[in-house]
Design a protein around this motif. Sequence first.
Motif, PDB file in Angstrom:
ATOM      1  N   LEU A  81      94.005  84.410 -24.717  1.00  0.00           N
ATOM      2  CA  LEU A  81      94.162  83.923 -26.080  1.00  0.00           C
ATOM      3  C   LEU A  81      94.707  82.500 -26.119  1.00  0.00           C
ATOM      4  N   ASN A  82      95.641  82.209 -25.230  1.00  0.00           N
ATOM      5  CA  ASN A  82      96.235  80.878 -25.201  1.00  0.00           C
ATOM      6  C   ASN A  82      96.876  80.655 -23.838  1.00  0.00           C
ATOM      7  N   PHE A  83      97.073  79.389 -23.531  1.00  0.00           N
ATOM      8  CA  PHE A  83      97.647  78.981 -22.259  1.00  0.00           C
ATOM      9  C   PHE A  83      98.494  77.750 -22.543  1.00  0.00           C
ATOM     10  N   GLU A  84      99.734  77.755 -22.104  1.00  0.00           N
ATOM     11  CA  GLU A  84     100.611  76.608 -22.315  1.00  0.00           C
ATOM     12  C   GLU A  84     101.338  76.269 -21.017  1.00  0.00           C
ATOM     13  N   VAL A  85     101.652  75.009 -20.849  1.00  0.00           N
ATOM     14  CA  VAL A  85     102.447  74.535 -19.723  1.00  0.00           C
ATOM     15  C   VAL A  85     103.845  74.285 -20.260  1.00  0.00           C
ATOM     16  N   LEU A  86     104.847  74.919 -19.655  1.00  0.00           N
ATOM     17  CA  LEU A  86     106.232  74.759 -20.079  1.00  0.00           C
ATOM     18  C   LEU A  86     107.073  74.266 -18.909  1.00  0.00           C
ATOM     19  N   GLN A  87     108.044  73.439 -19.212  1.00  0.00           N
ATOM     20  CA  GLN A  87     109.001  72.960 -18.213  1.00  0.00           C
ATOM     21  C   GLN A  87     110.227  73.858 -18.263  1.00  0.00           C
ATOM     22  N   TYR A  88     110.748  74.228 -17.099  1.00  0.00           N
ATOM     23  CA  TYR A  88     111.956  75.036 -17.031  1.00  0.00           C
ATOM     24  C   TYR A  88     112.696  74.681 -15.753  1.00  0.00           C
ATOM     25  N   LYS A  89     113.914  74.239 -15.896  1.00  0.00           N
ATOM     26  CA  LYS A  89     114.742  73.842 -14.753  1.00  0.00           C
ATOM     27  C   LYS A  89     114.019  72.850 -13.842  1.00  0.00           C
ATOM     28  N   GLY A  90     113.357  71.881 -14.469  1.00  0.00           N
ATOM     29  CA  GLY A  90     112.696  70.815 -13.720  1.00  0.00           C
ATOM     30  C   GLY A  90     111.376  71.189 -13.079  1.00  0.00           C
ATOM     31  N   LYS A  91     110.879  72.384 -13.349  1.00  0.00           N
ATOM     32  CA  LYS A  91     109.598  72.821 -12.771  1.00  0.00           C
ATOM     33  C   LYS A  91     108.616  73.161 -13.886  1.00  0.00           C
ATOM     34  N   ARG A  92     107.323  73.023 -13.562  1.00  0.00           N
ATOM     35  CA  ARG A  92     106.272  73.384 -14.520  1.00  0.00           C
ATOM     36  C   ARG A  92     105.847  74.822 -14.283  1.00  0.00           C
ATOM     37  N   TYR A  93     105.668  75.555 -15.392  1.00  0.00           N
ATOM     38  CA  TYR A  93     105.178  76.927 -15.343  1.00  0.00           C
ATOM     39  C   TYR A  93     104.036  77.050 -16.340  1.00  0.00           C
ATOM     40  N   PHE A  94     103.145  78.001 -16.076  1.00  0.00           N
ATOM     41  CA  PHE A  94     102.030  78.268 -16.970  1.00  0.00           C
ATOM     42  C   PHE A  94     102.254  79.626 -17.612  1.00  0.00           C
ATOM     43  N   VAL A  95     102.153  79.680 -18.922  1.00  0.00           N
ATOM     44  CA  VAL A  95     102.297  80.941 -19.643  1.00  0.00           C
ATOM     45  C   VAL A  95     100.943  81.256 -20.271  1.00  0.00           C
ATOM     46  N   GLU A  96     100.393  82.410 -19.901  1.00  0.00           N
ATOM     47  CA  GLU A  96      99.101  82.860 -20.417  1.00  0.00           C
ATOM     48  C   GLU A  96      99.353  84.002 -21.399  1.00  0.00           C
ATOM     49  N   GLU A  97      98.716  83.917 -22.556  1.00  0.00           N
ATOM     50  CA  GLU A  97      98.845  84.982 -23.555  1.00  0.00           C
ATOM     51  C   GLU A  97      97.528  85.753 -23.626  1.00  0.00           C
ATOM     52  N   TYR A  98      97.650  87.087 -23.522  1.00  0.00           N
ATOM     53  CA  TYR A  98      96.502  87.980 -23.616  1.00  0.00           C
ATOM     54  C   TYR A  98      96.696  88.907 -24.812  1.00  0.00           C
ATOM     55  N   PRO A  99      95.645  89.613 -25.223  1.00  0.00           N
ATOM     56  CA  PRO A  99      95.781  90.543 -26.356  1.00  0.00           C
ATOM     57  C   PRO A  99      96.902  91.557 -26.112  1.00  0.00           C
ATOM     58  N   ASN A 100      97.357  92.139 -27.202  1.00  0.00           N
ATOM     59  CA  ASN A 100      98.394  93.173 -27.190  1.00  0.00           C
ATOM     60  C   ASN A 100      99.730  92.668 -26.651  1.00  0.00           C
ATOM     61  N   GLU A 101     100.034  91.411 -26.966  1.00  0.00           N
ATOM     62  CA  GLU A 101     101.311  90.797 -26.581  1.00  0.00           C
ATOM     63  C   GLU A 101     101.600  90.920 -25.088  1.00  0.00           C
ATOM     64  N   ARG A 102     100.569  90.700 -24.283  1.00  0.00           N
ATOM     65  CA  ARG A 102     100.744  90.710 -22.832  1.00  0.00           C
ATOM     66  C   ARG A 102     100.752  89.264 -22.359  1.00  0.00           C
ATOM     67  N   PHE A 103     101.729  88.944 -21.502  1.00  0.00           N
ATOM     68  CA  PHE A 103     101.885  87.585 -21.005  1.00  0.00           C
ATOM     69  C   PHE A 103     101.907  87.589 -19.486  1.00  0.00           C
ATOM     70  N   VAL A 104     101.340  86.542 -18.902  1.00  0.00           N
ATOM     71  CA  VAL A 104     101.425  86.319 -17.470  1.00  0.00           C
ATOM     72  C   VAL A 104     102.029  84.931 -17.304  1.00  0.00           C
ATOM     73  N   THR A 105     103.106  84.862 -16.537  1.00  0.00           N
ATOM     74  CA  THR A 105     103.779  83.596 -16.278  1.00  0.00           C
ATOM     75  C   THR A 105     103.533  83.239 -14.820  1.00  0.00           C
ATOM     76  N   ARG A 106     103.081  82.007 -14.588  1.00  0.00           N
ATOM     77  CA  ARG A 106     102.740  81.584 -13.225  1.00  0.00           C
ATOM     78  C   ARG A 106     103.493  80.312 -12.841  1.00  0.00           C
ATOM     79  N   ARG A 107     103.779  80.224 -11.548  1.00  0.00           N
ATOM     80  CA  ARG A 107     104.295  78.968 -11.000  1.00  0.00           C
ATOM     81  C   ARG A 107     103.148  77.962 -10.985  1.00  0.00           C
ATOM     82  N   GLU A 108     103.456  76.732 -10.710  1.00  0.00           N
ATOM     83  CA  GLU A 108     102.432  75.686 -10.682  1.00  0.00           C
ATOM     84  C   GLU A 108     101.376  75.949  -9.616  1.00  0.00           C
ATOM     85  N   ASN A 109     101.743  76.671  -8.547  1.00  0.00           N
ATOM     86  CA  ASN A 109     100.780  76.979  -7.490  1.00  0.00           C
ATOM     87  C   ASN A 109      99.888  78.179  -7.833  1.00  0.00           C
ATOM     88  N   GLY A 110     100.068  78.757  -9.025  1.00  0.00           N
ATOM     89  CA  GLY A 110      99.245  79.872  -9.480  1.00  0.00           C
ATOM     90  C   GLY A 110      99.842  81.240  -9.234  1.00  0.00           C
TER      91      GLY A 110
END
Length: 135
Positions: A81-110
């Motif tokens: 549904l959506n994908f955002e890049v967020l900074q946290y403690k000086g590192k980049r993370y990817f947050v993926e949003e899927y249906p039914n309020e399911r999220f996958v959070t990834r490090r920059e290396n995937g």
Amino acid sequence: MMTADTVRNFYNATFFPEGRAQKAQLSISLKAGSQEIDIPGIEVGPNSTIDEIIRSFHAYLTQNGPILLKEKPAEAEPDLLNFEVLQYKGKRYFVEEYPNERFVTRRENGQALKENSPTAKTLVKRYKDEYWPKD
């Protein structure tokens, strides 16, 4: 949900990570009607056109022969549904949003973080605060 900010942030982080134009390795899927091609990895710059990308990949295949693509999983993930890049403690993370309020959070290396890790929980909360519609 795909937003203009999502596209801008992806573009800037990919091609201008330090404020200077640079090329990046991309994987691209193109679909037109019932036809689809996957380009598993190609170096492109911010001014590359679809025409240049396709012609370059075609030339590569002509010179080197066919390549094996990873088979798509039998049960593919639900639509992203959506994908955002967020900074946290000086590192980049990817947050993926899927249906039914399911999220996958990834490090920059995937690499995916565990759902219940403190970092994942914090990033999902920030994602919801920043990108979910306000009631």
